[in-house]
Write an enzyme that holds these catalytic residues in place. Sequence first.
Site, PDB file in Angstrom:
ATOM      1  CB  CYS A  23      42.243  42.981  37.587  1.00 37.10           C
ATOM      2  SG  CYS A  23      40.795  42.604  38.597  1.00 37.10           S
ATOM      3  CG  ASN A  55      37.622  45.039  42.275  1.00 37.39           C
ATOM      4  OD1 ASN A  55      36.920  45.754  42.962  1.00 37.39           O
ATOM      5  ND2 ASN A  55      38.702  44.481  42.745  1.00 37.39           N
ATOM      6  CB  CYS A 113      39.461  36.984  38.818  1.00 31.22           C
ATOM      7  SG  CYS A 113      37.930  36.257  38.199  1.00 31.22           S
ATOM      8  NE  ARG A 114      43.114  39.566  35.917  1.00 30.40           N
ATOM      9  CZ  ARG A 114      43.237  40.255  34.798  1.00 30.40           C
ATOM     10  NH1 ARG A 114      44.390  40.236  34.152  1.00 30.40           N
ATOM     11  NH2 ARG A 114      42.225  40.956  34.331  1.00 30.40           N
ATOM     12  CB  SER A 115      42.461  43.667  41.534  1.00 29.23           C
ATOM     13  OG  SER A 115      41.086  43.797  41.291  1.00 29.23           O
ATOM     14  CG  ASP A 128      40.885  37.675  32.510  1.00 27.34           C
ATOM     15  OD1 ASP A 128      40.402  37.018  33.446  1.00 27.34           O
ATOM     16  OD2 ASP A 128      40.225  38.406  31.751  1.00 27.34           O
TER      17      ASP A 128
HETATM   18  P1  4NP Z   1      39.456  40.053  36.658  1.00 26.05           P
HETATM   19  O1  4NP Z   1      38.792  38.918  35.735  1.00 26.05           O
HETATM   20  O2  4NP Z   1      39.758  41.227  35.769  1.00 26.05           O
HETATM   21  O3  4NP Z   1      40.682  39.388  37.170  1.00 26.05           O
HETATM   22  O4  4NP Z   1      38.439  40.358  37.743  1.00 26.05           O
HETATM   23  C1  4NP Z   1      37.678  39.124  34.932  1.00 26.05           C
HETATM   24  C2  4NP Z   1      36.431  39.141  35.473  1.00 26.05           C
HETATM   25  C3  4NP Z   1      35.318  39.297  34.669  1.00 26.05           C
HETATM   26  C4  4NP Z   1      35.480  39.435  33.304  1.00 26.05           C
HETATM   27  C5  4NP Z   1      36.747  39.424  32.750  1.00 26.05           C
HETATM   28  C6  4NP Z   1      37.844  39.272  33.563  1.00 26.05           C
HETATM   29  N1  4NP Z   1      34.337  39.558  32.467  1.00 26.05           N
HETATM   30  O5  4NP Z   1      34.484  39.493  31.229  1.00 26.05           O
HETATM   31  O6  4NP Z   1      33.211  39.732  32.990  1.00 26.05           O
END
Ligand code: 4NP
Length: 165
Positions: A11, A14, A16-18, A127
């Site tokens: 993702c 790294n 939340c989703r992955s 996201d």
């Molecule tokens: P992820 O979510 O891609 O599922 O880990 C996010 C985590 C952090 C951010 C965006 C999406 N950020 O903008 O810091």
Amino acid sequence: MAATIKVLMVCLGNICRSPTAEGVFRAQLQQAGLAEHIHVDSAGTSDWHVGAAPDPRSIRHAAGRGYDLSSLRARQVSAQDFDDFDYILAMDRQNLRDLEARCPPAQRHKLALFLQHGGSTHDEVPDPYEYGAESFEQVLDLVEAASRGLLELLRSRHTLLRERD
Ligand code: 4NP
């Protein structure tokens, strides 16, 4: 015994989703007795959160369904990953585009959207970072279904996994 199949969940951050996909898929592999045959890891296209634990909301919602994400730590996708992993699965289309831009042409066949394997009506894991509890639950719903689909796909593609049923 078949060589280990290596799956990388990807993702943006790294956190939340992955990592959720890594934790859920690993739990399903353990339940299926396939953890020694299929290796799962996760990484982000960005370096924004390298070294960080998953987002506390992801840890909490996953724990509510029995998955422990607390020991995972964020890392960025590396050039070596395109060699090392057999399946490199993006949570959304932007993640996939970012992977395609970095992936050597000979390894592009390894890239796909994770939900392509899920039999889901969605094709992206949205996201949840800027959103509330429902978004984190939706991530878990989508990831649990896609993980089941991925396991079925791997069983159908890799004969020795099927023989272990
Ligand atoms: P992820 O979510 O891609 O599922 O880990 C996010 C985590 C952090 C951010 C965006 C999406 N950020 O903008 O810091």
